[in-house]
Design a protein around this motif. Structure first.
Motif, short mmCIF file in Angstrom:
data_model
loop_
_atom_site.label_atom_id
_atom_site.label_comp_id
_atom_site.label_asym_id
_atom_site.label_seq_id
_atom_site.Cartn_x
_atom_site.Cartn_y
_atom_site.Cartn_z
N ALA A 7 0.83 -1.32 0.05
CA ALA A 7 0.06 0.15 -0.16
C ALA A 7 0.91 1.04 -0.10
CB ALA A 7 -0.94 -0.13 1.28
N ASN A 8 0.27 2.22 -0.50
CA ASN A 8 0.95 3.62 -0.63
C ASN A 8 -0.16 4.39 -1.45
OD1 ASN A 8 2.11 6.36 -0.81
ND2 ASN A 8 4.31 5.12 -0.92
N GLN A 9 -0.72 5.59 -0.95
CA GLN A 9 -1.73 6.21 -1.53
C GLN A 9 -1.15 7.11 -2.76
OE1 GLN A 9 -0.56 7.03 1.29
NE2 GLN A 9 -0.31 9.25 1.85
N LYS A 10 0.16 7.32 -2.79
CA LYS A 10 0.70 7.97 -3.70
C LYS A 10 0.71 7.07 -4.96
CE LYS A 10 3.46 11.03 -6.10
NZ LYS A 10 2.51 10.78 -7.20
N GLY A 11 0.33 7.43 -6.08
CA GLY A 11 0.14 6.93 -7.42
C GLY A 11 1.73 6.43 -8.24
N GLY A 12 1.67 5.49 -8.78
CA GLY A 12 2.62 4.92 -9.69
C GLY A 12 3.86 4.75 -9.16
N VAL A 13 4.19 4.23 -7.67
CA VAL A 13 5.37 4.30 -6.85
C VAL A 13 5.83 2.52 -7.22
CG1 VAL A 13 4.90 5.96 -5.43
CG2 VAL A 13 3.97 3.53 -4.70
N GLY A 14 4.98 1.74 -7.69
CA GLY A 14 5.47 0.43 -7.82
C GLY A 14 4.66 -0.70 -7.02
N GLY B 38 -7.40 19.09 -6.32
CA GLY B 38 -8.56 17.97 -6.12
C GLY B 38 -8.01 16.71 -5.50
N ASP B 39 -6.95 16.73 -4.84
CA ASP B 39 -6.47 15.50 -4.41
C ASP B 39 -5.86 15.22 -3.02
OD1 ASP B 39 -3.55 13.00 -5.63
OD2 ASP B 39 -4.97 13.00 -3.80
N PRO B 40 -6.32 14.43 -1.99
CA PRO B 40 -6.11 14.50 -0.63
C PRO B 40 -4.48 14.46 -0.47
CG PRO B 40 -7.85 12.89 -1.13
CD PRO B 40 -7.37 13.37 -2.41
N GLN B 41 -3.65 13.82 -1.26
CA GLN B 41 -2.47 13.75 -1.46
C GLN B 41 -1.79 15.11 -1.25
OE1 GLN B 41 -0.16 10.50 -3.58
NE2 GLN B 41 -2.19 10.82 -4.84
N SER B 42 -2.52 16.18 -1.87
CA SER B 42 -2.00 17.43 -1.87
C SER B 42 -0.87 17.67 -2.45
CB SER B 42 -2.20 18.26 -0.67
OG SER B 42 -2.26 17.53 0.55
#
Ligand SMILES: Nc1ncnc2c1ncn2[C@@H]1O[C@H](COP(=O)(O)OP(=O)(O)OP(=O)(O)O)[C@@H](O)[C@H]1O
Ligand SMILES: Nc1ncnc2c1ncn2[C@@H]1O[C@H](COP(=O)(O)OP(=O)(O)OP(=O)(O)O)[C@@H](O)[C@H]1O
Ligand SMILES: [Mg+2]
Ligand SMILES: [Mg+2]
Lengths: 252, 252
Positions: A7-14, B38-42
């Motif tokens: 898990a990681n809410q950052k997108g595209g991290v692998g 528009g992203d909670p990751q800000s």
């Protein structure tokens, strides 16, 4: 029979690349592995060459279908998949009103656990109800962090969420490891991110996954890196990760 | 005063990098630009060097605070930001039960539109309620697609969602452009993705954003690529994109 949420809410991290290739490396070392695709994008499903729309998916399981009926074999011996499809995107809103909304996945896969040595869950890039279900069902979290972006800020949010899940929903949850991915030795930023992540998170794996074209290509062919380019730096790195992962598990 | 949603549910494809740097390039060509995070990751907020926790964020605006009170200047003259913070993650569940759940953002920013030449919305990597709010508020969608992954399957899902929003919620919504990002001329996959995307989507921009270390680094310093490395290939590419974007707008 630990359950590990990737898990990681950052997108595209692998996340998906790690779930697929760590899963395959563990299967190739003789373990029985179940990979659960917990993302409506269903990249783990298509990355293993399966079509998302098959007989049963995680969406059906969350709705009450027996999980064992939805598990499918993959081209990698020893690696099974519980696939996802687009309709999983609807689950977040549909689950929102039910009292056991974070516990559904854990309850549905409880019967499966004895059949596998490890269960990996590939999470969506968000901290919504689907990821909360994965964290509530899991014993450990594996957190991929890409070396291209000083994303430490987002890691704090993820650590807070893991803490809250451990406190309210799943006391056995812990951070199993932090994995540095897409490492490019030529850039200062990559080196800096490695330094910072190792300083903040003692659970960071020694193994670092390099940025590698072969690794990036493999999912487009529906194959793991071991089938697509077995001698590539990416394949070597995921084999090393599997060894380090197993050594930690044996100590746990 | 078009509103442009920068959206793709696939994570890490360059949405935030495009929203920030296209926004800055348009501002540097004399337009008045509002960027909405528009992203909670800000990441758009931190990528412009602002702290997410400031007086007012999009979360407050969705809850009824006047949007104009929450807009803040950035280091780039002509580029303003409506910041986000982590608590935006709660908005999805909180909005789920209200009758105007997809229309909240559009309604809140209606008063702002006359003050800007373009409003860009950086979307989260999902097709949940936050992104639906952005699509409902928007006139056009700009879809970044990375060249490292044959993600055409995901594009179909995004196109379907845009179609549904246009049919039920926002008849003026259309795909403004598809932007190829992280292009690496040395790999066959990149060339293949470019060919496939151009074949499937006639709205694909001629401008292609190259993979560039400088571009990847800039957000870690809270700066746009124009401040961080003005002579880099990444800066040139986003200037070219701004010119092409404006030419299309003038024809629209
Ligand atoms: N080590 C690597 N080297 C090169 N490319 C990589 C590497 N790891 C992943 N990729 C590529 O980068 C992209 C993002 O990886 P991946 O899809 O695994 O991330 P993710 O975190 O699962 O994304 P999402 O947030 O959308 O779920 C994909 O195109 C993948 O093929
Ligand atoms: N053209 C490029 N060359 C090199 N690195 C890039 C490029 N574009 C973006 N990056 C880097 O790749 C990562 C992903 O980009 P970005 O955060 O803009 O994607 P995103 O789609 O907004 O991700 P998310 O899905 O998490 O919102 C970031 O670390 C960014 O700095
Ligand atoms: Mg993924
Ligand atoms: Mg982003």
């Amino acid at each position: 029979m630990p359950v590990v949420a990737v898990a990681n809410q950052k997108g595209g991290v692998g996340k998906t690349t790690t779930a697929i290739n760590l899963g395959a490396a563990l299967a190739r070392s003789g373990r029985r592995i179940l990979l659960i695709d917990g993302d409506p994008q269903s990249n783990a499903t298509s990355g293993l060459g399966l079509a998302p729309g098959a007989p049963g998916t995680i969406y059906d399981v969350l709705g009450g279908a027996p999980a064992a009926d939805c598990v499918r074999p993959t081209d990698e011996p020893g690696l099974s998949l519980l696939p996802a499809s687009r309709d999983l995107a609807g689950a977040e809103v549909e689950l929102a009103e039910s009292p056991d909304r974070e516990r559904r996945l854990g309850a549905s896969i409880a019967m499966l656990r004895s059949g596998y040595d490890f269960i990996l869950i590939d999470c969506a890039p968000s901290l919504g109800l689907l990821t909360l279900n994965a964290l509530t069902a899991a014993d450990r979290v594996l957190i991929p962090v890409q070396c291209e972006y000083l994303a430490l800020e987002g890691l704090g949010h993820l650590a807070d969420t893991i803490g809250r899940v451990a406190e309210w929903l799943n006391p056995s949850l812990e951070v199993g490891g932090v994995l540095l991915t897409m490492f490019d030795p030529r850039t200062n930023l990559s080196q800096e991110v490695v330094r910072q992540v190792r300083a903040h998170f003692p659970q960071t794996y020694t193994t670092v996954i390099p940025r590698s074209v072969r690794l990036g290509e493999a999912p487009s062919f529906g194959r793991t890196v071991f089938e697509h380019a077995p001698a590539s730096p990416g394949a070597d790195a995921y084999r090393a990760l599997a060894r380090e992962f197993l050594a930690r598990e044996e100590r746990a």
